[in-house]
Design a protein around this motif. Structure first.
Motif, PDB file in Angstrom:
ATOM      1  N   GLN A 108       0.828  -1.211   0.000  1.00 51.67           N
ATOM      2  CA  GLN A 108       0.000   0.000   0.000  1.00 51.67           C
ATOM      3  C   GLN A 108       0.860   1.258   0.000  1.00 51.67           C
ATOM      4  O   GLN A 108       0.479   2.290  -0.558  1.00 51.67           O
ATOM      5  CB  GLN A 108      -0.926  -0.032   1.223  1.00 51.67           C
ATOM      6  CG  GLN A 108      -1.983   1.053   1.242  1.00 51.67           C
ATOM      7  CD  GLN A 108      -1.467   2.340   1.877  1.00 51.67           C
ATOM      8  OE1 GLN A 108      -0.547   2.309   2.702  1.00 51.67           O
ATOM      9  NE2 GLN A 108      -2.058   3.469   1.497  1.00 51.67           N
ATOM     10  N   PRO A 161      -0.159   1.847  -4.173  1.00 51.25           N
ATOM     11  CA  PRO A 161      -1.522   1.780  -3.620  1.00 51.25           C
ATOM     12  C   PRO A 161      -2.614   1.632  -4.667  1.00 51.25           C
ATOM     13  O   PRO A 161      -3.636   0.988  -4.414  1.00 51.25           O
ATOM     14  CB  PRO A 161      -1.654   3.103  -2.858  1.00 51.25           C
ATOM     15  CG  PRO A 161      -0.665   4.018  -3.505  1.00 51.25           C
ATOM     16  CD  PRO A 161       0.483   3.147  -3.884  1.00 51.25           C
ATOM     17  N   CYS A 221      -9.011  -2.734   3.922  1.00 50.22           N
ATOM     18  CA  CYS A 221      -8.862  -2.382   2.513  1.00 50.22           C
ATOM     19  C   CYS A 221      -9.762  -1.203   2.144  1.00 50.22           C
ATOM     20  O   CYS A 221      -9.370  -0.330   1.355  1.00 50.22           O
ATOM     21  CB  CYS A 221      -9.166  -3.595   1.630  1.00 50.22           C
ATOM     22  SG  CYS A 221      -7.907  -4.886   1.708  1.00 50.22           S
ATOM     23  N   PHE A 240      -8.078   1.856   3.186  1.00 53.99           N
ATOM     24  CA  PHE A 240      -6.968   2.172   2.288  1.00 53.99           C
ATOM     25  C   PHE A 240      -7.437   2.525   0.874  1.00 53.99           C
ATOM     26  O   PHE A 240      -6.644   2.989   0.053  1.00 53.99           O
ATOM     27  CB  PHE A 240      -6.005   0.978   2.180  1.00 53.99           C
ATOM     28  CG  PHE A 240      -5.151   0.758   3.395  1.00 53.99           C
ATOM     29  CD1 PHE A 240      -4.571   1.821   4.075  1.00 53.99           C
ATOM     30  CD2 PHE A 240      -4.906  -0.532   3.861  1.00 53.99           C
ATOM     31  CE1 PHE A 240      -3.769   1.608   5.187  1.00 53.99           C
ATOM     32  CE2 PHE A 240      -4.099  -0.754   4.965  1.00 53.99           C
ATOM     33  CZ  PHE A 240      -3.536   0.323   5.644  1.00 53.99           C
TER      34      PHE A 240
END
Length: 318
Positions: A40, A44, A71, A74
């Protein structure tokens, strides 16, 4: 070197091109969470994550939901893959097979060529000790490869970019990220060989997992040398009869090479399953003593220093 940069370089070495999507297998444990954190930080927008729920533990659904939530935070696409693992026998081996099948199908569906797992150096060390305890041969003792086709597929590559890192390295990455990994109790269940080996390694501070991992890599390299020599021996010392019904082999070279050639011959012509290594070793002893034998539907007959292989006659019924 900065770990994310090192990770990106390793993925590039394994074939991933810049900007290409990378699939991550993330269970929620400390190792796979470290994989997610590192990826990430460096790529990313190229990450796609899958979590496999084997249905073997009631907590697995919550763990998959936990990864899905991370997730989402993110901004990374995530999918939970549900598989069914039949009970009985070697459940872990069947679970591994179902997991790879599900990951391969997911990657193909999402047009992802590369899927990364979080295997690390401690995994190599544990596997080496497990295989030593089972008297495995050279191929069994060799380290897993950092790049291989996904089992059962030829359109998805499985890569392991973290093999040079230790379990402690990955745990510290997760801790610094402020994440709480899930705890899979099977990792500490003494019913499983790997859990017992892991506990033994933790208690034996005189054993260095990184050095054991390095030895496993050396053994894999030696297995590759043996495989190369066996292929050369097979090409140079075997002859197929004109009718294609009999193969003759003039045995030469070290015993390990003769064993590997014999294993290849039997595997190619077997009609009754795939024999185990110890079966091939007994066959080698028998042929070298000048006696004939049959293995896996292959009749093996030594004559004047040359071993002849042909299909065994059908077994009579009744």
């Amino acid at each position: 070197m900065n770990l994310p940069v090192r990770f990106a370089q390793e993925c590039g070495r394994l074939g991933l091109t810049e900007g290409e999507p990378l699939g991550l297998a993330v269970s929620g444990g400390p190792d796979s969470l470290a994989l997610l954190v590192i990826a990430q930080q460096i790529i990313p927008t190229a990450i796609r994550v899958a979590t496999v729920d084997h249905g073997l533990r009631a907590e697995a659904a919550q763990e998959a939901a936990y990864v899905a939530g991370l997730c989402a935070d993110f901004g990374i696409p995530h999918e939970t893959l549900h598989v069914h693992v039949p009970q009985g026998g070697n459940v872990m081996a069947r679970a591994r097979g179902e997991r790879y099948a599900a990951l391969g199908a997911w990657a193909a569906r999402e047009q992802i060529r590369f899927v990364a797992t979080a295997h690390h150096a401690d995994d190599l060390a544990e596997t080496l000790l497990m295989r030593l305890n089972r008297a495995s041969g050279l191929r069994g003792l060799g380290a897993m490869r950092d790049r291989a086709l996904m089992p059962g597929r030829n359109d998805v590559m499985l890569i392991r970019p973290l093999l040079s890192l230790s379990r402690a390295d990955l745990a510290s990455i997760v801790e610094r990220a402020g994440l709480e990994p899930v705890d899979d109790p099977t990792n500490a269940d003494p019913a499983y060989d790997r859990a017992r080996i892991r506990q033994g390694l933790a208690q034996a501070d005189w054993l260095d997992p990184m050095r054991l991992a390095a030895s496993a890599v050396h053994l894999r390299d030696m297995a590759d040398v043996l495989e190369f020599a066996a292929r050369h021996e097979f090409a140079a010392q075997t002859n197929l009869s004109e009718d294609g019904r009999q193969l003759a082999y003039n045995p030469a070279g070290p015993r390990s090479v003769r064993f590997r050639v014999l294993e290849e011959i039997v595997a190619r012509y077997a009609t009754e399953g795939t024999p185990r290594g110890e079966d091939v070793a007994r066959l080698l002893d028998t042929l070298e003593s000048g006696e004939k034998a049959t293995l896996a539907g292959v009749m093996c007959t030594p004559r004047a220093g040359v071993w002849h292989f042909t299909a065994a006659p059908p077994r009579s019924e009744g």
